[in-house]
Design a protein around this motif. Structure first.
Motif, PDB file in Angstrom:
ATOM      1  N   THR A 105       3.376  -1.787  -2.435  1.00 27.17           N
ATOM      2  CA  THR A 105       3.612  -1.050  -3.675  1.00 27.17           C
ATOM      3  C   THR A 105       4.959  -1.403  -4.287  1.00 27.17           C
TER       4      THR A 105
ATOM      5  N   ALA B 262      -0.945   6.295  -4.320  1.00 28.44           N
ATOM      6  CA  ALA B 262      -2.109   5.872  -5.102  1.00 28.44           C
ATOM      7  C   ALA B 262      -2.405   6.848  -6.240  1.00 28.44           C
TER       8      ALA B 262
ATOM      9  N   VAL C 237      -2.886   1.067  -7.782  1.00 31.72           N
ATOM     10  CA  VAL C 237      -2.181   0.621  -6.590  1.00 31.72           C
ATOM     11  C   VAL C 237      -2.802  -0.667  -6.125  1.00 31.72           C
TER      12      VAL C 237
ATOM     13  N   PHE D 175      -5.592  -0.671   1.307  1.00 23.42           N
ATOM     14  CA  PHE D 175      -6.160   0.586   0.844  1.00 23.42           C
ATOM     15  C   PHE D 175      -7.631   0.723   1.219  1.00 23.42           C
TER      16      PHE D 175
ATOM     17  N   LEU E 272      -9.392   3.892  -3.286  1.00 23.71           N
ATOM     18  CA  LEU E 272      -8.036   4.348  -3.637  1.00 23.71           C
ATOM     19  C   LEU E 272      -7.404   3.442  -4.679  1.00 23.71           C
ATOM     20  N   ILE E 273      -8.222   2.636  -5.347  1.00 24.02           N
ATOM     21  CA  ILE E 273      -7.726   1.702  -6.362  1.00 24.02           C
ATOM     22  C   ILE E 273      -8.503   1.916  -7.646  1.00 24.02           C
TER      23      ILE E 273
END
Length: 467
Positions: A58, A279, A467, A186, A426-427
């Motif tokens: 990140t 995220a 993220v 992720f 999570l993206i």
């Protein structure tokens, strides 16, 4: 995509059921319940395993895509200043409530409690400032990842991010590679989350089985007072600040982070939700550099819940021992412990060790009294973790607003549920990246867009970047 979201919805229903089942087992069969502790520990360790790679990817992607290094320094300086102010406010609130409640009056110290206090004092030896600063430097470039130290990972990520930034177009292939690694990280994290019900069951069953009902009854006053103080701090202090500065409702933000709060409640560690907070803050509309710097730094320095805990617990111990602290002693002792508690925000039990270490340094005769709250520290640890997590979420939105790195329009859509968070990966693939690795532009970007290595000047590291 709807089917995937339904699956994760069932996952968190399973977590709630597992928590209730764990409580039942803890009361019905305490001996068996205590033996289930490795289930909770194993799940938290799986999450912690992913923290260093998440932070590294990140921050490197965020800094590497910003042209001016001065902006990153400004974000970090503003964040640290804010953390110091809010920790002081939390400290003052804890002092006021603790002095009003006098929760330790009437309790008696037993020999068993005395030995428990001595054990915690040994575990909570104070760390000097030079030792803390030197501890930020990892032994090798990769040991920060293997050691699981958040601040060490943060340092390595900052160095790599600035190096890639200085490389310009030559660093773009590396940024693309790290972007692919981040997607892998992720995806693995999303897979681990399916073990959450098992971890929640083991963690809750063990703590209920070990604590029992008696300790909770005798120490209910400080627990209720502490939870109430934390709740008021989040809603009144943080909520007012958030509304005035950003126009965002604290209740909408807390609802958006509901699954993370459930995860923290079941594991008693805010660290278990750190990757998801990163995220979700980016999905909400805070830029990648602001999120990548503010969230990891806040986990070590933004200790609102820990500040309240240390304040009220110190007053509780002093009252229970019949040796109340004068106002000057309260301020001196607690300021010392706030400094000594750096890095303890996401670690279960670290607050108790910090409390014992601080008392040992300032008022050694009070250390024995720490044993009085050993039985309920796990439940207070949950309130600490929840408050610290809420404080970091609010801080990220505030820092993003003050640095003009927060997309309010996107936040409105997200909080209203019109731009749902992808729980499977999570993206946010809907706002992906350009082929050259630079963040894609989002609708209605703010006027202060930061240039990226992309040739497109509108491609800024603004809110909504995934993220």
């Amino acid at each position: 995509m709807a089917a995937r979201r339904d699956k994760t919805h069932y996952l968190y229903i399973a977590v709630i059921a597992a928590v209730l089942l764990g409580i039942t087992v803890g009361f019905a069969a305490p001996g068996v319940a205590v033996e289930l502790k490795p289930l909770g520990t194993g799940f938290v360790n799986l999450i912690k395993m992913m923290i260093s790679p998440v932070i590294f990817c990140t921050i490197v992607l965020g800094i590497g895509s910003v042209r001016k290094a001065a902006k990153v320094g400004a974000v970090g300086g503003l964040a640290l200043g804010y953390f110091m102010v809010m920790s002081t406010v939390a400290l003052a609130i804890g002092l006021v409530v603790g002095n009003l409640l006098e929760p330790g009056s009437g309790l008696h110290l037993t020999e068993a409690v005395r030995h428990a206090g001595e054990a915690q004092a040994k575990a909570g030896g104070a760390e000097s400032t030079p030792e803390f600063l030197l501890g930020i430097i990892p032994t090798t470039l990769v040991s920060a990842f293997t050691g699981g130290e958040v601040l060490q990972t943060l340092l390595v990520a900052l160095l790599c991010g600035f190096a890639l930034q200085a490389m310009g177009t030559a660093g773009e292939p590396v940024l693309r590679g790290i972007g692919h690694v981040q997607k892998l990280v992720f995806r693995v994290l999303a897979m681990i989350m399916w073990a959450a019900p098992v971890g929640a069951f083991g963690a809750i069953a063990a703590v209920v089985g070990a604590t029992g009902v008696d300790a909770l009854k005798s120490l209910a006053l400080i627990m209720i007072g502490f939870y109430t103080t934390c709740l008021l701090f989040v809603i009144v202090v943080l909520g007012t600040l958030l509304r005035v500065c950003t126009g965002v409702s604290i209740f909408a933000l807390l609802r958006y982070l509901g699954r993370e709060f459930l995860l923290i409640l079941s594991t008693s560690s805010s660290e278990s939700a750190l990757p998801r907070l990163i995220a979700k803050m980016e999905h909400l509309g805070v830029s990648r550099p602001v999120t990548g710097i503010t969230v990891p730094t806040g986990y070590s320095f933004n200790l609102d819940g820990t500040a309240i805990y240390l304040t009220m617990s110190s007053l509780f111990v002093a009252e229970a021992m019949g040796k109340p602290l004068a106002l000057g002693e309260q301020i001196s002792l607690l300021l010392f412990m706030i400094v000594a508690s750096k890095g303890a925000a996401g670690v279960t039990g670290a607050g108790l060790a910090t409390l014992a270490g601080g008392l040992q340094s300032h008022r050694p005769e009070l250390v024995d009294g720490v044993g009085l709250i050993v039985g309920i520290d796990r439940f207070m640890s949950e309130a600490r973790a929840l408050t610290n997590f809420a404080g970091n979420a609010v801080a990220t939105v505030l820092i993003g607003t003050w640095t003009k790195e927060f997309d309010r329009e996107r936040a409105t859509e997200v909080l209203a549920g019109r731009l749902p968070f992808d729980e499977t990966t999570l993206i946010d693939d809907g706002h992906g990246t350009h082929p050259d690795g630079a963040p894609a532009p989002v609708p209605a970007p703010s006027a202060d867009s930061s240039a990226t290595p992309s040739a497109d000047p509108s491609a800024g590291a603004k809110g909504g970047v995934p993220v």
